[in-house]
Design a protein around this motif. Structure first.
Motif, PDB file in Angstrom:
ATOM      1  N   ASP A  98       0.846  -1.195   0.000  1.00 13.81           N
ATOM      2  CA  ASP A  98       0.000   0.000   0.000  1.00 13.81           C
ATOM      3  C   ASP A  98       0.880   1.244   0.000  1.00 13.81           C
ATOM      4  OD1 ASP A  98      -1.911   1.935   0.274  1.00 13.81           O
ATOM      5  OD2 ASP A  98      -2.406   1.460   2.360  1.00 13.81           O
ATOM      6  N   THR A 102       0.216   4.184  -0.613  1.00 15.20           N
ATOM      7  CA  THR A 102      -0.411   5.415  -0.121  1.00 15.20           C
ATOM      8  C   THR A 102       0.014   5.723   1.307  1.00 15.20           C
ATOM      9  OG1 THR A 102      -2.394   4.243   0.675  1.00 15.20           O
ATOM     10  CG2 THR A 102      -2.421   5.063  -1.603  1.00 15.20           C
ATOM     11  N   ASP A 120       2.636   8.355   1.445  1.00 20.24           N
ATOM     12  CA  ASP A 120       2.345   9.590   0.720  1.00 20.24           C
ATOM     13  C   ASP A 120       2.929  10.817   1.414  1.00 20.24           C
ATOM     14  OD1 ASP A 120       0.799  11.238  -1.297  1.00 20.24           O
ATOM     15  OD2 ASP A 120      -0.148  11.936   0.570  1.00 20.24           O
TER      16      ASP A 120
END
Length: 411
Positions: A302, A304, A307
């Protein structure tokens, strides 16, 4: 400045290990860590432990008679690597809490000595050891006094936490502003180069008064403060209170990123535990349970979740290499997976930038960039020679032929 630690008053008649600098001209590919500079057919001249010239082989001219000239046959020279987040007395093999609580001081010393040897073989010329107990103070003494060979060391002594805080079973606990000041002073007395705090786990730690006193006391003693901070509220809080560096990092708002930029606070990212524990063939060899492997695989998959770090890097927050060496499955000579993931996830735009995160940017973090971190005339000759081209394949860094510190051959 504070009084030096006690061992500075010991007269050393003869170091047990006392390498001498090697005066030489080395021929090969050169990654200088000055921007994206790569000299495909170059030379580097070393005299008295310092770099005196760097350039293209065509500009070498006639060397001084008697100066050793070594042709590496196309191997790559680059600055010595800097491990900015490591724990030398943790071995990366055994469970952290058990070895932290039950290793004897003697075993901690042996582990640190072994890990310094592994670090040198891996091309590491400086380790920023962030505790968590005080064994690193004695590792620094041993290297400085020539008792055991090792990389340059910057050490924090004991990590400071609130009573019952994150990793309370191994750090220095304190409660109240006065105890925080005493905890800092004890690290200063022991010879620490920086102060490490655990600023959060699932919750924020330290009262405002404690955090303010701790940072003030460290700065009064001319020591930087670095903070374990893994999510936005914690990162923002420690940045606002005036820490000098963030360890690990995590989710961040645009407002938090701006504070880091305004205050010029770097982040030492540490992906290795996630990356290595997500590889079943590696993790199982270290006894990592299946549920943890699955958890790590979800985390790595993942992107994200990274980020905030990526946005911070793109905004200009300095990103520095560190592996959290000593964590489970993260031995001290495992460097390439971290560097490769830094590029993959996007906190470094390319491999040369990842190399700079482990060389010149790491030197800048520790205020040593005038001395080390790049291959430039006038700097100390901390360099390594590797097979292959790490600017094209970072795993070439697993093939270090030679390691030099201040012109002394350490491996």
């Amino acid at each position: 400045m504070a009084e030096p630690p006690f061992w500075h008053y010991t007269k050393i008649i003869k170091p047990m290990f006392d390498n001498k600098p090697v005066d030489q001209i080395v021929l090969g590919r050169i990654i200088t860590a000055v921007g994206d500079e790569v000299i495909e057919d170059g030379f580097m001249e070393v005299r008295g432990g310092k770099i005196t010239r760097v350039g293209a082989r065509a500009d070498l001219g006639t060397p001084e008679a008697g100066l050793d000239i070594r042709d590496t046959g196309g191997k790559t020279l680059l600055p010595g690597l800097i491990q900015s987040h490591g724990h030398l007395s943790w071995d990366g093999i055994h469970e952290l809490s058990f070895q932290s609580m039950y290793d004897s001081p003697e075993i901690r010393a042996y582990k640190a000595a072994g890990n310094m040897l592994k670090s040198l073989r891996a091309g590491i010329t400086l380790v920023r050891d962030l505790g968590v107990h005080n064994a690193n103070l004695f590792a620094k003494q041993a290297v400085a006094q020539g008792i055991v060979p090792g990389p340059r060391l910057l050490v924090s002594g004991e990590s400071i936490i609130q009573t019952g805080g994150h990793t309370y079973w191994v750090c220095r606990e304190a409660s109240g502003a006065d105890e925080m000041r005493r905890a800092v002073r004890d690290q200063v007395k022991g010879g620490a180069d920086l102060i490490k705090i655990m600023a959060c786990h699932d919750t924020l730690e330290f009262t405002d008064a404690e955090l303010e006193a701790l940072i003030d006391e460290a700065h009064r003693n001319k020591l930087p403060v670095t903070a374990h901070a893994t999510y936005d509220a914690c990162i923002r809080r420690v940045a606002e209170f005036g820490v000098d560096c963030v360890e690990h990092g995590g989710s961040m708002s645009d407002e938090t990123i701006q504070i880091l930029l305004d205050k010029k606070i770097p982040i030492v990212t540490t992906f290795s535990a996630l990356v290595l524990q997500a590889k079943p063939e590696i993790a199982r060899a270290y006894g990592i349970p299946e549920w943890k492997i699955a958890e790590r695989q979800r985390a790595v998959g993942d992107k994200t979740r990274f980020d905030g770090l990526v946005r911070a890097a793109k905004a200009g927050v300095p990103i520095v290499f560190g592996t959290d060496a000593g964590s489970p499955a993260v031995e001290h000579d495992k460097l390439a997976p971290e560097l490769e993931f830094m590029v993959e996830v996007g906190v470094c735009p390319n491999r040369l930038d990842a190399i700079r995160a482990a060389t010149i940017r790491a030197a800048q973090l520790s205020k040593l960039d005038a001395k080390i971190g790049s291959l430039e005339a006038g700097k100390e000759a901390d360099f390594i020679i590797v097979d292959g081209k790490p600017d094209e394949d970072l795993y070439a860094l697993e093939h270090v032929n030679e390691t030099y510190i201040a012109g002394k051959r350490m491996h």
